[in-house]
Design an enzyme around this catalytic site. Structure first.
Site, PDB file in Angstrom:
ATOM      1  N   ASP A  32       0.819  -1.218   0.000  1.00 51.86           N
ATOM      2  CA  ASP A  32       0.000   0.000   0.000  1.00 51.86           C
ATOM      3  C   ASP A  32       0.847   1.260   0.000  1.00 51.86           C
ATOM      4  O   ASP A  32       0.417   2.313   0.481  1.00 51.86           O
ATOM      5  CB  ASP A  32      -0.945   0.000   1.202  1.00 51.86           C
ATOM      6  CG  ASP A  32      -0.193  -0.036   2.526  1.00 51.86           C
ATOM      7  OD1 ASP A  32       1.021  -0.290   2.508  1.00 51.86           O
ATOM      8  OD2 ASP A  32      -0.838   0.190   3.577  1.00 51.86           O
ATOM      9  N   HIS A 236      24.951   2.138 -17.986  1.00 47.57           N
ATOM     10  CA  HIS A 236      23.851   2.527 -17.099  1.00 47.57           C
ATOM     11  C   HIS A 236      23.968   1.834 -15.743  1.00 47.57           C
ATOM     12  O   HIS A 236      22.980   1.348 -15.192  1.00 47.57           O
ATOM     13  CB  HIS A 236      22.499   2.223 -17.758  1.00 47.57           C
ATOM     14  CG  HIS A 236      22.179   3.147 -18.888  1.00 47.57           C
ATOM     15  ND1 HIS A 236      21.159   2.914 -19.781  1.00 47.57           N
ATOM     16  CD2 HIS A 236      22.750   4.298 -19.286  1.00 47.57           C
ATOM     17  CE1 HIS A 236      21.116   3.890 -20.676  1.00 47.57           C
ATOM     18  NE2 HIS A 236      22.078   4.738 -20.395  1.00 47.57           N
ATOM     19  N   ASP A 253      27.287  10.372 -13.404  1.00 43.54           N
ATOM     20  CA  ASP A 253      26.270  10.878 -14.340  1.00 43.54           C
ATOM     21  C   ASP A 253      25.048  11.218 -13.497  1.00 43.54           C
ATOM     22  O   ASP A 253      24.343  10.328 -13.012  1.00 43.54           O
ATOM     23  CB  ASP A 253      25.950   9.799 -15.374  1.00 43.54           C
ATOM     24  CG  ASP A 253      25.056  10.308 -16.500  1.00 43.54           C
ATOM     25  OD1 ASP A 253      24.373  11.329 -16.310  1.00 43.54           O
ATOM     26  OD2 ASP A 253      25.035   9.666 -17.574  1.00 43.54           O
ATOM     27  N   ASP A 264      21.454  17.227 -17.179  1.00 37.07           N
ATOM     28  CA  ASP A 264      22.072  15.920 -17.444  1.00 37.07           C
ATOM     29  C   ASP A 264      23.570  16.144 -17.608  1.00 37.07           C
ATOM     30  O   ASP A 264      24.016  16.619 -18.652  1.00 37.07           O
ATOM     31  CB  ASP A 264      21.454  15.325 -18.714  1.00 37.07           C
ATOM     32  CG  ASP A 264      21.861  13.882 -18.958  1.00 37.07           C
ATOM     33  OD1 ASP A 264      22.644  13.344 -18.160  1.00 37.07           O
ATOM     34  OD2 ASP A 264      21.393  13.305 -19.953  1.00 37.07           O
ATOM     35  N   HIS A 343      27.525   4.241 -27.926  1.00 38.30           N
ATOM     36  CA  HIS A 343      26.292   5.024 -27.866  1.00 38.30           C
ATOM     37  C   HIS A 343      26.388   6.240 -28.776  1.00 38.30           C
ATOM     38  O   HIS A 343      27.442   6.539 -29.347  1.00 38.30           O
ATOM     39  CB  HIS A 343      25.980   5.440 -26.420  1.00 38.30           C
ATOM     40  CG  HIS A 343      27.051   6.268 -25.764  1.00 38.30           C
ATOM     41  ND1 HIS A 343      27.269   7.597 -26.072  1.00 38.30           N
ATOM     42  CD2 HIS A 343      27.936   5.955 -24.798  1.00 38.30           C
ATOM     43  CE1 HIS A 343      28.244   8.073 -25.320  1.00 38.30           C
ATOM     44  NE2 HIS A 343      28.677   7.099 -24.542  1.00 38.30           N
ATOM     45  N   HIS A 347      21.475  13.717 -27.200  1.00 31.77           N
ATOM     46  CA  HIS A 347      20.022  13.635 -27.353  1.00 31.77           C
ATOM     47  C   HIS A 347      19.410  14.964 -26.950  1.00 31.77           C
ATOM     48  O   HIS A 347      20.053  15.796 -26.301  1.00 31.77           O
ATOM     49  CB  HIS A 347      19.459  12.496 -26.498  1.00 31.77           C
ATOM     50  CG  HIS A 347      19.862  12.569 -25.045  1.00 31.77           C
ATOM     51  ND1 HIS A 347      19.240  13.387 -24.128  1.00 31.77           N
ATOM     52  CD2 HIS A 347      20.845  11.931 -24.355  1.00 31.77           C
ATOM     53  CE1 HIS A 347      19.811  13.257 -22.943  1.00 31.77           C
ATOM     54  NE2 HIS A 347      20.785  12.376 -23.044  1.00 31.77           N
ATOM     55  N   HIS A 354      15.582  12.223 -21.953  1.00 29.28           N
ATOM     56  CA  HIS A 354      15.616  11.972 -23.392  1.00 29.28           C
ATOM     57  C   HIS A 354      14.325  12.591 -23.928  1.00 29.28           C
ATOM     58  O   HIS A 354      13.274  11.962 -23.944  1.00 29.28           O
ATOM     59  CB  HIS A 354      15.708  10.473 -23.674  1.00 29.28           C
ATOM     60  CG  HIS A 354      17.035   9.900 -23.318  1.00 29.28           C
ATOM     61  ND1 HIS A 354      18.010   9.624 -24.242  1.00 29.28           N
ATOM     62  CD2 HIS A 354      17.581   9.586 -22.118  1.00 29.28           C
ATOM     63  CE1 HIS A 354      19.083   9.149 -23.639  1.00 29.28           C
ATOM     64  NE2 HIS A 354      18.848   9.115 -22.342  1.00 29.28           N
ATOM     65  N   GLU A 377      27.937  14.208 -25.346  1.00 28.80           N
ATOM     66  CA  GLU A 377      28.466  13.284 -24.341  1.00 28.80           C
ATOM     67  C   GLU A 377      29.244  12.116 -24.945  1.00 28.80           C
ATOM     68  O   GLU A 377      28.828  10.958 -24.830  1.00 28.80           O
ATOM     69  CB  GLU A 377      27.324  12.745 -23.477  1.00 28.80           C
ATOM     70  CG  GLU A 377      26.131  12.201 -24.261  1.00 28.80           C
ATOM     71  CD  GLU A 377      25.056  11.620 -23.364  1.00 28.80           C
ATOM     72  OE1 GLU A 377      25.374  10.752 -22.531  1.00 28.80           O
ATOM     73  OE2 GLU A 377      23.893  12.045 -23.502  1.00 28.80           O
ATOM     74  N   TYR A 381      34.875   3.340 -23.235  1.00 25.09           N
ATOM     75  CA  TYR A 381      34.637   2.359 -22.170  1.00 25.09           C
ATOM     76  C   TYR A 381      35.436   1.094 -22.502  1.00 25.09           C
ATOM     77  O   TYR A 381      35.077   0.351 -23.414  1.00 25.09           O
ATOM     78  CB  TYR A 381      33.139   2.054 -22.071  1.00 25.09           C
ATOM     79  CG  TYR A 381      32.288   3.304 -22.096  1.00 25.09           C
ATOM     80  CD1 TYR A 381      31.987   3.992 -20.930  1.00 25.09           C
ATOM     81  CD2 TYR A 381      31.832   3.816 -23.316  1.00 25.09           C
ATOM     82  CE1 TYR A 381      31.226   5.156 -20.963  1.00 25.09           C
ATOM     83  CE2 TYR A 381      31.084   4.986 -23.358  1.00 25.09           C
ATOM     84  CZ  TYR A 381      30.783   5.652 -22.186  1.00 25.09           C
ATOM     85  OH  TYR A 381      30.045   6.803 -22.229  1.00 25.09           O
ATOM     86  N   ARG A 399      33.331   9.318 -19.592  1.00 29.49           N
ATOM     87  CA  ARG A 399      32.307  10.051 -20.338  1.00 29.49           C
ATOM     88  C   ARG A 399      32.300  11.481 -19.823  1.00 29.49           C
ATOM     89  O   ARG A 399      32.423  11.711 -18.612  1.00 29.49           O
ATOM     90  CB  ARG A 399      30.926   9.410 -20.174  1.00 29.49           C
ATOM     91  CG  ARG A 399      29.827  10.128 -20.956  1.00 29.49           C
ATOM     92  CD  ARG A 399      28.543   9.304 -21.096  1.00 29.49           C
ATOM     93  NE  ARG A 399      27.855   9.046 -19.840  1.00 29.49           N
ATOM     94  CZ  ARG A 399      27.804   7.855 -19.263  1.00 29.49           C
ATOM     95  NH1 ARG A 399      28.441   6.814 -19.785  1.00 29.49           N
ATOM     96  NH2 ARG A 399      27.139   7.694 -18.125  1.00 29.49           N
ATOM     97  N   GLU A 401      29.897  14.941 -20.296  1.00 30.82           N
ATOM     98  CA  GLU A 401      28.594  15.333 -20.848  1.00 30.82           C
ATOM     99  C   GLU A 401      28.197  16.717 -20.375  1.00 30.82           C
ATOM    100  O   GLU A 401      28.257  17.029 -19.185  1.00 30.82           O
ATOM    101  CB  GLU A 401      27.521  14.328 -20.415  1.00 30.82           C
ATOM    102  CG  GLU A 401      26.119  14.669 -20.857  1.00 30.82           C
ATOM    103  CD  GLU A 401      25.107  13.666 -20.354  1.00 30.82           C
ATOM    104  OE1 GLU A 401      24.001  13.604 -20.919  1.00 30.82           O
ATOM    105  OE2 GLU A 401      25.428  12.938 -19.390  1.00 30.82           O
TER     106      GLU A 401
END
Length: 431
Positions: A32, A236, A253, A264, A343, A347, A354, A377, A381, A399, A401
């Site tokens: 609940d 991710h 990130d 972002d 990647h 975006h 996104h 970005e 890797y 990375r 970004e």
């Protein structure tokens, strides 16, 4: 007063049409208890109404052009879950011409739809009950045409209008995005100052999200990524439960949501405060790529052109560092770069991380225009078990970004308060 976005949406609708837009619904987390509520982006963009289980009806050709169906006031329930705007609040605070309890929506639906040329409604929007209610009503109306009932001739996705509106930000929206960017940039600076060997990744995550809330952000814009060492090579990664080790990089990130708009940012920095030579090699290549691609941002450029340039820069660099071997052009044609850069370059960014908006038109990449915000970005890797690469580069993930606004003159980096040059990072971490 209704939002100006609503007036513009009405202006763009086909004459004598009706739009129905549902709010998000509360989602059960377990038993609940519910997840923290976040309003549907399209609904909030048009109405500013923050509560669940509401429905907005927009009918520019009628006397009541904007109607809200909302949860009514309920003193007992409000003791448990907080005050509601109610029917009167929907009119007084949110500018509706008319408002009713949401339970009345179904009985008024035929009247709302009768005589409309088109119905703007997104089928499959995550509310199957509402989908079925509308489908059944349309079927009933079509079966009663002999009685003079006129069902809408077409059901049109309102995203065709709304998402084009949302793609190009107004000055007021840019200001909100700048605030979201500033909050996130401060959180990244705090993370750099605090990070040290022996900390858990989740301690960095907690610090970042504390800064978000302390600064007025409603929540993270997405699940925060804090990946130390080889965890940074998982795009991710959100477990955030490993221990940060001296000599490793940590990839963070994290973006804040402020007044419905997202930031972002990704930064990568050394846990111990100093980059090793191998880490510098990878980092400087990614940074050079990012800065060259940001300089491309201007009206008329396409994200595809920018991505292709990022592939060229990174592939040339990977050959230079010995991560790849062979002719650069052939490596790109064969997709060999995807072993380490898998990647896209970026975006759209806005109310959604996104964000909405078409990336192509007539099968061709779409040029950006002033008012669009995008991420830039690039990353590399190199997994711990990567084959055929110099040992010193294994387990390194980088990375970088930023959020970039397209302006009439070129661009503006909204997230430039987050350090990214090696000397800036090392200086900040040395304090």
């Amino acid at each position: 007063m209704p939002r100006p976005q609503l007036a513009e949406f009405m202006r763009r609708m086909e004459p004598n049409s009706v739009a129905i837009l549902p709010a998000a619904r509360e989602a059960t987390r377990s038993n609940d208890t519910e997840y923290r509520f976040r309003q549907d982006s399209d609904f909030y963009y048009l109405t500013g109404f923050p509560e669940p289980d509401a429905v907005a009806v927009v009918a520019p050709s009628r006397g009541e052009r904007y109607t809200l169906f909302v949860r009514p006031r309920d003193k007992e329930k409000e003791i448990w879950t907080g005050r509601r705007a109610g029917v009167e609040g929907a009119k007084e605070r949110f500018g509706a011409d008319a408002a009713y309890a949401v339970e009345e929506f179904q009985e008024k639906l035929a009247e709302l739809l009768d005589g409309a040329r088109n119905l703007y409604y997104r089928l499959g929007n995550g509310n199957p009950e509402l989908d079925q209610t509308i489908i059944r009503q349309l079927a009933r109306m079509r079966g009663r045409g002999w009685r003079g009932v006129r069902a809408p001739q077409a059901v049109v996705d309102p995203g065709a209008i709304l998402h084009e509106m949302r793609l190009v930000k107004t000055e007021e929206e840019v200001a909100l995005m700048q605030r979201a960017a500033d909050i996130a940039a401060e959180a990244h600076r705090e993370a750099m100052r605090a990070a040290r060997p022996g900390m858990k990744e989740y301690e960095v995550e907690a610090l970042i999200e504390y800064v978000f809330r302390r600064s007025g952000a409603s929540a993270p814009a997405y699940n925060t990524i804090v990946g130390g060492g080889a965890n940074a090579t998982v795009l991710h990664y959100i477990s955030n439960d490993a221990t940060l080790r001296d000599g490793d990089l940590v990839l963070v990130d994290a973006g804040a949501e402020y007044e419905g708009f997202a930031s972002d940012i990704t930064r990568t920095f050394p846990v111990g405060g100093r980059f090793s030579q191998a880490q510098r090699d990878i980092y400087e290549l990614v940074l050079d790529c990012q800065e060259q691609c940001i300089r491309m941002v201007a009206p008329g450029v396409t994200l595809e052109e920018m991505h292709e340039r990022s592939v060229e820069i990174l592939t040339e660099g990977m050959v230079r560092l010995g991560l790849l071997r062979g002719d650069v052009k052939k490596l790109i044609e064969e997709g060999e770069y995807k072993k380490f850069y898998m990647h896209r370059l970026g975006h759209y960014l806005g109310m959604d991380v996104h964000d909405v908006g078409l990336y192509q038109r007539d099968g061709q990449p779409r040029p950006v225009e002033a008012g669009v915000v995008m991420t830039v970005e690039p990353g590399l890797y190199i997994a711990e078990d990567a084959e055929g690469v110099p040992d010193e580069y294994r387990g390194i993930g980088v990375r970088i970004e930023d959020d970039v606004l397209v302006t009439a003159e070129g661009h503006r980096v909204l997230t430039d308060k987050a350090p990214k040059r090696i000397e800036e990072i090392e200086s900040l971490m040395a304090r």
